[in-house]
Design an enzyme around this catalytic site. Structure first.
Site, PDB file in Angstrom:
ATOM      1  N   ALA A  56       0.858  -1.198   0.000  1.00 31.36           N
ATOM      2  CA  ALA A  56       0.000   0.000   0.000  1.00 31.36           C
ATOM      3  C   ALA A  56       0.889   1.241   0.000  1.00 31.36           C
ATOM      4  O   ALA A  56       1.935   1.273   0.663  1.00 31.36           O
ATOM      5  CB  ALA A  56      -0.898   0.001   1.226  1.00 31.36           C
TER       6      ALA A  56
ATOM      7  N   VAL B  49       5.126  -0.965   2.691  1.00 29.44           N
ATOM      8  CA  VAL B  49       4.743   0.419   2.411  1.00 29.44           C
ATOM      9  C   VAL B  49       5.462   0.905   1.164  1.00 29.44           C
ATOM     10  O   VAL B  49       6.694   0.808   1.054  1.00 29.44           O
ATOM     11  CB  VAL B  49       5.103   1.326   3.616  1.00 29.44           C
ATOM     12  CG1 VAL B  49       4.826   2.785   3.292  1.00 29.44           C
ATOM     13  CG2 VAL B  49       4.328   0.898   4.848  1.00 29.44           C
ATOM     14  N   LYS B  50       4.681   1.438   0.228  1.00 33.08           N
ATOM     15  CA  LYS B  50       5.262   1.965  -1.011  1.00 33.08           C
ATOM     16  C   LYS B  50       5.524   3.464  -0.853  1.00 33.08           C
ATOM     17  O   LYS B  50       4.631   4.224  -0.471  1.00 33.08           O
ATOM     18  CB  LYS B  50       4.305   1.718  -2.177  1.00 33.08           C
ATOM     19  CG  LYS B  50       4.114   0.230  -2.494  1.00 33.08           C
ATOM     20  CD  LYS B  50       3.108   0.002  -3.601  1.00 33.08           C
ATOM     21  CE  LYS B  50       3.611   0.488  -4.948  1.00 33.08           C
ATOM     22  NZ  LYS B  50       2.667   0.135  -6.036  1.00 33.08           N
ATOM     23  N   ILE B  51       6.747   3.864  -1.156  1.00 38.28           N
ATOM     24  CA  ILE B  51       7.134   5.268  -1.024  1.00 38.28           C
ATOM     25  C   ILE B  51       7.745   5.728  -2.353  1.00 38.28           C
ATOM     26  O   ILE B  51       8.723   5.130  -2.827  1.00 38.28           O
ATOM     27  CB  ILE B  51       8.168   5.454   0.122  1.00 38.28           C
ATOM     28  CG1 ILE B  51       7.565   4.975   1.448  1.00 38.28           C
ATOM     29  CG2 ILE B  51       8.627   6.912   0.216  1.00 38.28           C
ATOM     30  CD1 ILE B  51       8.537   5.049   2.633  1.00 38.28           C
TER      31      ILE B  51
END
Ligand code: G3P
Length: 221
Positions: free
Chosen positions: A58, A86-88
């Protein structure tokens, strides 16, 4: 090797997971909005649909360092953080946030990657996964070749980040990266179906069945 579905279409995810050993689901803000559902509902449904061994990715929405950190913690509460990544995006703030998010024990995928050089910096910042946008990179050059080269670069420097190639528009792009040994791929349902379904296979199976039926008058062994 990990293979993910790049979608929030629960019907397509359920269907593909029913016959393929899928390792999880990647989402991004556009994928979530396309579902027509609230983000919380999308993640609830994904948690219900997938086993805890299947990963869920996400993406943060905030663009500033503090916001990224806070949203990363929020995302890490999905399914109590079990196999949640976690997508950054690899903006300046994103690159700055990656080591800090990692420091909190949260797994990170660096996303929005358009060049091997951006991927290199994200790997050096400590990202677990790197998502080069293969098809979008093809607007600027040979996206597939650049990702193949990235595999080499990471190995050369012992950088542990895992490439999770993303943004595919056709089977050939996936095929070439699989042949090059890319460790993870995320592709939309239609591309995954295109990898599996072949009219020749359907033709061969029909031919076998018809010959069997003609000879023995039945469709079973
Ligand atoms: O996971 C990233 C990917 O969803 C971007 O794909 O099709 O929007 O280029 P696309």
């Amino acid at each position: 090797m990990e293979f993910f579905i790049d979608s929030a279409d629960t019907k397509a995810i359920r269907e593909l997971c029913s016959y393929l050993p899928i390792d999880g689901v990647t989402t991004n803000p556009s994928i979530i909005t396309k579902s027509g559902k609230e983000p919380a509902q999308v993640f609830d449904e994904l948690c219900e649909l997938l086993s805890e061994d299947q990963k869920i990715f996400a993406q943060v929405i905030a663009g500033d360092y503090e916001g990224i950190l806070s949203e990363a913690e929020q995302i890490a509460r999905i399914r109590a953080g079990k196999n949640v990544i976690v997508k950054i995006p690899v903006t300046h703030e994103g690159l700055r946030a990656i080591p800090a998010v990692k420091e909190k024990g949260i797994a990170v995928l660096a996303t929005g990657i358009y060049s091997p050089d951006q991927a290199f910096w994200a790997a050096k910042a400590g990202a677990d996964y790197l998502a080069p946008y293969v098809n979008r990179m093809c607007s600027y050059g040979d996206g597939v070749a650049q990702v193949v080269e990235l595999v080499q670069t990471l190995a050369q420097y012992g950088l542990e980040a895992k490439i999770c190639a993303a943004s595919f528009k056709n089977v050939d792009q996936v095929h070439r990266l699989l042949a090059a040994g890319v460790p993870a791929i995320t592709a939309p349902p239609e591309v995954i179906r295109g990898m599996v379904d072949h009219p020749g296979t359907a033709f061969a199976v029909d031919e076998f069945t018809n010959n069997w039926r003609t000879a023995y008058g039945r469709d079973v062994l």
